[in-house]
Design a protein around this motif. Structure first.
Motif, PDB file in Angstrom:
ATOM      1  N   ARG A  88     -28.312   3.396 -25.138  1.00 49.20           N
ATOM      2  CA  ARG A  88     -28.325   3.804 -26.548  1.00 49.20           C
ATOM      3  C   ARG A  88     -29.364   4.877 -26.828  1.00 49.20           C
ATOM      4  O   ARG A  88     -29.537   5.290 -27.968  1.00 49.20           O
ATOM      5  CB  ARG A  88     -28.613   2.582 -27.427  1.00 49.20           C
ATOM      6  N   ASN A 168     -24.440  -3.128 -30.943  1.00 46.59           N
ATOM      7  CA  ASN A 168     -23.474  -2.303 -31.678  1.00 46.59           C
ATOM      8  C   ASN A 168     -22.773  -3.080 -32.785  1.00 46.59           C
ATOM      9  O   ASN A 168     -22.181  -2.473 -33.693  1.00 46.59           O
ATOM     10  CB  ASN A 168     -22.428  -1.727 -30.720  1.00 46.59           C
ATOM     11  N   ASP A 171     -24.520  -3.673 -38.241  1.00 49.55           N
ATOM     12  CA  ASP A 171     -24.263  -2.476 -39.048  1.00 49.55           C
ATOM     13  C   ASP A 171     -25.457  -1.526 -39.001  1.00 49.55           C
ATOM     14  O   ASP A 171     -26.607  -1.949 -39.171  1.00 49.55           O
ATOM     15  CB  ASP A 171     -23.967  -2.881 -40.496  1.00 49.55           C
ATOM     16  N   HIS A 172     -25.162  -0.250 -38.762  1.00 51.12           N
ATOM     17  CA  HIS A 172     -26.241   0.739 -38.631  1.00 51.12           C
ATOM     18  C   HIS A 172     -27.009   0.908 -39.936  1.00 51.12           C
ATOM     19  O   HIS A 172     -28.183   1.301 -39.924  1.00 51.12           O
ATOM     20  CB  HIS A 172     -25.662   2.085 -38.193  1.00 51.12           C
ATOM     21  N   GLN A 174     -28.220  -1.330 -41.771  1.00 54.93           N
ATOM     22  CA  GLN A 174     -29.371  -2.231 -41.817  1.00 54.93           C
ATOM     23  C   GLN A 174     -30.550  -1.640 -41.062  1.00 54.93           C
ATOM     24  O   GLN A 174     -31.707  -1.839 -41.437  1.00 54.93           O
ATOM     25  CB  GLN A 174     -28.976  -3.586 -41.228  1.00 54.93           C
ATOM     26  N   VAL A 175     -30.267  -0.934 -39.985  1.00 49.33           N
ATOM     27  CA  VAL A 175     -31.335  -0.265 -39.242  1.00 49.33           C
ATOM     28  C   VAL A 175     -31.971   0.827 -40.097  1.00 49.33           C
ATOM     29  O   VAL A 175     -33.201   0.974 -40.148  1.00 49.33           O
ATOM     30  CB  VAL A 175     -30.790   0.329 -37.931  1.00 49.33           C
ATOM     31  N   GLU A 176     -31.137   1.591 -40.797  1.00 50.93           N
ATOM     32  CA  GLU A 176     -31.650   2.640 -41.670  1.00 50.93           C
ATOM     33  C   GLU A 176     -32.475   2.046 -42.799  1.00 50.93           C
ATOM     34  O   GLU A 176     -33.514   2.599 -43.183  1.00 50.93           O
ATOM     35  CB  GLU A 176     -30.482   3.459 -42.235  1.00 50.93           C
ATOM     36  N   LYS A 179     -35.871   1.067 -41.454  1.00 54.07           N
ATOM     37  CA  LYS A 179     -36.728   2.242 -41.284  1.00 54.07           C
ATOM     38  C   LYS A 179     -37.228   2.748 -42.631  1.00 54.07           C
ATOM     39  O   LYS A 179     -38.351   3.242 -42.746  1.00 54.07           O
ATOM     40  CB  LYS A 179     -35.962   3.346 -40.556  1.00 54.07           C
ATOM     41  N   VAL A 193     -32.273  -6.312 -35.912  1.00 52.35           N
ATOM     42  CA  VAL A 193     -31.073  -6.139 -35.080  1.00 52.35           C
ATOM     43  C   VAL A 193     -30.842  -7.336 -34.158  1.00 52.35           C
ATOM     44  O   VAL A 193     -29.763  -7.936 -34.155  1.00 52.35           O
ATOM     45  CB  VAL A 193     -31.172  -4.833 -34.266  1.00 52.35           C
TER      46      VAL A 193
END
Length: 277
Positions: A88, A168, A171-172, A174-176, A179, A193
């Protein structure tokens, strides 16, 4: 006509008949009975099996089987997580390295990998660590080490794909969001994650560990004393081959059952709040 319809209290309820289920059940019971009858009449000394079950060599093989499986799986998880993160990575070299790692160790049969490691001394007589440490290869790469490397590296390639799929699945967004509130990538991975990805990672990892327990039997070809090799050692002395193999089979069922129970509780712990749990 509406006037010809029977009154509600006059309706006759006819239960649905499932003749196919009864026939299928009867066939299965007959097959099971035939199997039990055949085993009961087989030339097997069942009274000797409990003695082999607790035989000293069998117990040593059991301990070696469990230790090898646990250490190999633990190492595979650590390596698998690292390779999954490399896949990744925004660094193309890291991604290609991880992809090549998975391609190589997942592509070769486990037994072949064990044999390659066990015969490494034919290629390299000594192993040197930057000139600080040197040792004969056949001293370092024992039967246990060869089995550990073969099983662990193969499993790590599968674990890398399992972990990658789990990561994967989160959901992306949640990462955003993590941050955005000041979390570092490492903190977001650990606190956001991974806890969610574990619901996807645990089930196949548990299945793989069960396969690892059984896969340790391949180490018998290089003389490592696990359950199958222990059974063969005992049988070579008394020629009661089936009896000792049945004792080994019983131990496999025990350790696999224990591992399955552990997997169940892990899945339930990480699946709290999910529908159907």
């Amino acid at each position: 006509m509406a006037g010809d319809e029977p009154a509600p209290d006059e309706l006759v309820v006819v239960p649905l008949r499932h003749r196919g289920r009864w026939v299928g059940g009867a066939v299965l019971l007959a097959a099971l009975g035939a199997l039990v009858w055949a085993l009961a009449g087989a030339k097997i000394d069942y009274a000797a099996v409990p003695g082999f079950f607790t035989h000293e060599i069998m117990l040593r093989g059991l301990v070696n089987t469990v230790v090898l499986a646990v250490v190999a799986q633990a190492g595979a998880i650590v390596l698998g997580v690292g390779v999954a993160l490399l896949r990744r990575s925004p660094n193309p070299v890291a991604r290609w390295f991880a992809a090549g790692y998975v391609w190589l160790f997942r592509g070769l049969p486990v037994l072949l990998q064990i044999l390659l490691w066990f015969n490494l001394a034919l290629v390299f007589e000594e192993i040197s660590l930057f000139g600080l440490y040197e040792e004969k290869t056949n001293v370092l790469v024992t039967a246990f080490v060869a089995a550990l490397l073969g099983l662990g590296l193969n499993e790590s390639a599968y674990m890398a794909e399992i972990v990658r799929a789990g990561l994967n699945s989160v959901d992306h967004g949640q990462v955003e969001a993590a941050k955005a509130i000041g979390m570092t990538p490492a903190t977001a991975l650990r606190r956001v994650v991974l806890p969610q990805a574990m619901r996807v990672i645990i089930p196949p990892t548990g299945n793989n560990f069960i396969n690892m327990l059984k896969g340790t039997s391949m180490a018998s070809v290089i003389g490592f004393l696990e359950l199958v090799h222990a059974a063969n050692n005992i049988a070579s002395r008394n020629l009661q081959i089936m009896e000792t193999l049945l004792a080994a089979a019983a131990w496999y069922m025990v350790v696999v059952s224990v591992a399955s129970v552990g997997q169940h509780f892990l899945e339930r712990a990480y699946g709290k709040g999910v529908a159907g749990r």
